[in-house]
Design a protein around this motif. Structure first.
Motif, short mmCIF file in Angstrom:
data_model
loop_
_atom_site.label_atom_id
_atom_site.label_comp_id
_atom_site.label_asym_id
_atom_site.label_seq_id
_atom_site.Cartn_x
_atom_site.Cartn_y
_atom_site.Cartn_z
N ASP A 11 -4.80 0.13 9.10
CA ASP A 11 -5.53 -0.51 8.01
C ASP A 11 -6.08 -1.87 8.42
OD1 ASP A 11 -3.19 -1.94 8.27
OD2 ASP A 11 -2.59 -1.79 6.15
N GLU A 59 -10.51 -8.24 -3.02
CA GLU A 59 -9.51 -7.90 -2.02
C GLU A 59 -9.83 -8.56 -0.67
OE1 GLU A 59 -10.85 -5.45 -4.01
OE2 GLU A 59 -9.09 -5.28 -5.32
N ASP A 90 2.60 -6.86 6.10
CA ASP A 90 3.90 -6.27 5.81
C ASP A 90 4.56 -5.94 7.14
OD1 ASP A 90 6.04 -4.65 5.04
OD2 ASP A 90 4.93 -3.89 3.29
N TRP A 144 8.93 0.49 4.09
CA TRP A 144 7.54 0.40 3.61
C TRP A 144 7.14 1.68 2.88
CZ3 TRP A 144 3.38 3.39 5.70
CH2 TRP A 144 2.10 2.99 5.31
N ASP A 148 8.70 2.10 -0.47
CA ASP A 148 8.16 1.15 -1.43
C ASP A 148 6.71 1.48 -1.80
OD1 ASP A 148 8.34 -1.10 -3.08
OD2 ASP A 148 7.53 -2.42 -1.53
N GLY A 149 6.24 2.67 -1.45
CA GLY A 149 4.91 3.08 -1.91
C GLY A 149 3.87 3.21 -0.82
N ARG A 204 1.92 1.20 0.68
CA ARG A 204 0.66 0.53 0.34
C ARG A 204 0.00 -0.07 1.59
NH1 ARG A 204 4.32 -0.81 -3.41
NH2 ARG A 204 3.89 -0.06 -5.52
N ASP A 205 -1.27 0.17 1.75
CA ASP A 205 -1.96 -0.46 2.88
C ASP A 205 -2.35 -1.90 2.52
OD1 ASP A 205 -4.28 -0.38 1.36
OD2 ASP A 205 -5.23 1.21 2.52
N THR A 258 -4.62 -2.50 -0.55
CA THR A 258 -3.92 -2.28 -1.82
C THR A 258 -2.99 -3.45 -2.12
OG1 THR A 258 -3.98 0.07 -1.25
CG2 THR A 258 -2.59 -0.56 -3.10
N ARG A 259 -2.34 -3.97 -1.09
CA ARG A 259 -1.48 -5.15 -1.31
C ARG A 259 -2.34 -6.35 -1.71
NH1 ARG A 259 0.69 -3.20 3.62
NH2 ARG A 259 -0.02 -5.04 4.74
N ASN A 307 -5.05 -6.29 -3.40
CA ASN A 307 -5.40 -6.08 -4.82
C ASN A 307 -4.32 -6.65 -5.73
OD1 ASN A 307 -4.92 -4.01 -7.29
ND2 ASN A 307 -7.10 -4.27 -6.92
N ARG A 308 -3.07 -6.35 -5.40
CA ARG A 308 -1.96 -6.89 -6.20
C ARG A 308 -1.91 -8.42 -6.10
NH1 ARG A 308 4.26 -4.88 -5.36
NH2 ARG A 308 3.42 -2.95 -6.18
#
Lengths: 458, 458
Positions: free
Chosen positions: A300, B338, B399, B406, B409-410, B412-413, B416-417, B419-420
């Motif tokens: 990514d 993002e 991460d 990882w 915990d979902g 997430r790339d 996506t992280r 975005n949060r």
């Protein structure tokens, strides 16, 4: 560090070799201490430039003294791709990565991109070497997992090249990596690797794995000091065995997450260490190995920016041998098919970046500016038409189309496009030609050694 | 280029100013030609270092002479995020980006991160300035869209700082960007921008937009030569208006896809031009502006590696003002929420990379190596315990956890992280304090100017 604290050397033969060259050995502690002059004297015997020969001379490559080669990732136990996810390595996956390596010109050397875990350990080295030598022509990496396994692999390299032992001794055609057991320790298989490769005239990359805060001091200066001591001690051993043996100064100083102890890669500290590692290697006139790394678990944006930090540290640091150039993911625990393609793009971009643009009257283009004039357009200028075909780097993965066109075509991100590209590359792959007699000799060697029980490996 | 071909200057007042300083003006052709000595003489009057003042002195920042500041993206007509997709800018989106800019220390300056398209053009500059000045304390960018709009915005800056005009003239507190109409042309609003900002004592970044093969010669050398001519001609105009006016040498040389004509960014050629652009700016003792760019349509791996190529070109090139530092996507047509977060991570990593690590006896850590000894571990060493809390850069998005953690915990790339992270950042945001009297004065100014009909904009 090497004078007072010294290196712990687990293998008696290695200690004896160090002693024969003048190092001070304390047998009970398995400790070897060095006079600084002795280390410098030994290290000075190593060459500053190495040519790795291929079974096809087109792929002979020279590194050191300002020249750099790019290798695939080496060592991950797992492989992954978008459809099949993460899984242990296999002979099929290894073959895939070797085919990808053969397919892209920017990859010069094979690492150990996947582990064929289904192949029994005693004959695995034979199968790995057969895959390398039949599916690719690029110089391969062989593991130091014991003297017999290494000797078998090097012998297969000799067969593939169709040359005699004397010539192979003079013409390095494969390499291994010896990781020091940081801090300041050299174990039995690693000592054997250095010694055997020096005897066989093949390349050893001596790389301390100095994670600051874990296996080395938490400071970059301290971790680099320890890296330097360990690398020089390993390189000295190769030169004791065979003065002039081809050997590379490896740097792999990074940091750990001090909360979890997890290793981190492509960090600001990693980049500083990669740059300074090059200064240290040049201080001793040695080729310098660095890497293209990331701690990301997915191919990514994080994988891309950590890889770029690694690449810039390596290449601005004067790296001569870039290991893990393509495919590395997840701190080196996984070879990713998509990351391989993204890395090829990043490597190609760096190669294009390092090509000096012409600066002369024609390229300065005053005549073109005169022709076009204020407010004009260069698309049709003679200066443009003469050059447009190869003026700029043409990307592999990057999509430069406008948003609307890209969206109508599926709005695929770079990782999804990389997935398509490795499949297309494998579909197009054709094995390089090999003399049938050579192929037969390789097969016969593997069959015989398998029958003999293969090799005991560390 | 400037001597023989000359610059086409569309505004008579600008031509008159050039003429007053000794340039040769051909009125019919609207052409201005310069003696090389004249250009060098005028450019030499510009400062090599500039301090941009904030309404909160904590955010005063100096750039030039080896110091660099990072700005947000500026200029995109669209905004995007993972949930809502791509859409035209709005006042709400502009406020979001200004809040994000205020929230991260690594962002020093506001660009024009979104366009509030729903606000009528005649009063838009007022609304933009109000958003900048109330939601952030960092020095803002104002568009050169006509003298009245610029004067209004600068007046609002003066009110926000609570100072008089004389002091504002001596203390630059905002900036604009003037893009030359390459090749070799300067239009009316751009001339006005240079002239007005020089008169007001505020900063102008003069940036030729020299896409090699389109608006400039197809060669890097030729495109840079034209960039240099255009930048110097624009900078000279500012120095004619007001010797010593704060001005920046902008470089934006990139290449186009010769098949489609689409502009490309973060390419190998872009990186070469970014590096060489810095050499040119230093040649004239001027602060250098470069950018963080990508042609990617998504905040993905391509966006990350093209941004990294841009950042390394800019920062190794000695960039002093990094425009488009955070949020730029799609060749500058979109501000991505993002991408903003991914860019903040990349900028923070670069800032940490440029911090020189200590090299002294304590950091070299021989005592720690002695304490730990061969085969030991540094986690518990005194040397480690003294330093572990802030030894290494702590990431924002990256991460470093192992794959299993990882995945559980979902998986997430990074995008996506990110975005949060922007949502969390906006949720936590609190506006910086502002004297109620100042807020009232700003509101009254906006109300009055709106009532008067706002400003005619270009």
């Amino acid at each position: 560090m090497l004078g007072e604290i010294g290196l712990k050397v687990l293998w008696p033969e290695a200690r004896a070799l160090y002693k024969s060259a003048g190092a001070e050995v304390e047998e009970g502690e398995e400790r070897v201490r060095f006079d600084p002059d002795l280390i410098e004297e030994l290290v000075a015997k190593a060459p500053s430039k190495i040519t790795l020969r291929s079974r096809n001379p087109v792929h002979d490559i020279t590194f050191g003294e300002g020249r750099v080669v790019f290798a695939t990732v080496g060592g991950p136990p797992n492989v992954s791709d978008l459809e099949r996810g993460r899984r242990p390595g296999s002979a099929e996956a290894l073959a895939d990565f070797v085919k990808l390596a053969q397919s892209f010109d920017v990859i010069h050397v094979i690492g150990a991109p996947a582990e064929p875990v289904e192949v029994p350990l005693n004959v695995r080295h034979l199968e790995i070497a057969r895959i390398y030598l039949t599916l690719s022509e690029k110089a391969p990496f062989f593991y130091s997992r014991g003297p017999q396994a290494l000797a078998d692999a090097v012998e297969m390299m000799r067969i593939a090249r169709g040359i005699d032992e004397a010539r192979l001794l003079a013409e390095p055609s494969c390499y291994t990596v010896v990781n020091m057991n940081s801090p300041l320790q050299l174990d039995v298989p690693m000592s054997q690797g250095i010694i055997d490769m020096a005897r066989l005239g093949q390349v050893t990359i001596v790389t301390p794995f100095t994670l600051a805060g874990a296996m080395a001091p938490i400071t970059i200066a301290g971790a680099l000091a320890q890296q330097n001591a360990e690398a020089l001690a390993g390189i000295a051993l190769s030169q004791i065995v065979r003065p002039g043996a081809p050997v590379v100064y490896g740097g792999f100083t990074s940091n750990v997450d001090m909360k979890s102890g997890a290793p981190a890669f492509g960090t600001p500290e990693y980049t500083q260490a990669a740059l300074a590692g090059g200064q240290l290697a040049r201080r001793y006139g040695l080729p310098y190995r660095s890497s293209n790394t990331t701690a990301s678990n997915a191919p990514d944006a994080q994988a891309a920016y950590e890889s770029e930090m690694s690449l810039w540290g390596a290449l601005m640091g004067g790296c001569n041998f870039l290991l893990h150039g393509a495919g590395w993911l997840e701190g080196g625990l996984t070879s990713s098919y998509e990351k391989f393609i993204l890395d090829v793009e990043m490597l190609q971009m760096m190669a294009a970046f390092f090509r000096p643009p012409p600066v002369d009257e024609a390229s300065l283009g005053l005549a073109a500016v005169r022709e076009v004039g204020p407010g004009g357009h260069y698309f049709g200028a003679a200066h443009t038409l003469e050059r447009y075909e190869d003026a700029f780097y043409a990307p592999l993965v990057s999509d430069w189309r406008n948003f609307e066109t890209w969206e109508e075509d599926g709005a695929r991100d770079a990782t999804t496009r990389a997935n398509r590209l490795w499949k297309e590359t494998l579909a197009r792959y054709e094995p390089p030609a090999m003399d049938p007699a050579v192929a037969e000799e390789l097969d016969a060697f593997v069959a015989r050694r398998t029958e003999e029980g293969g090799a005991e490996v560390a």
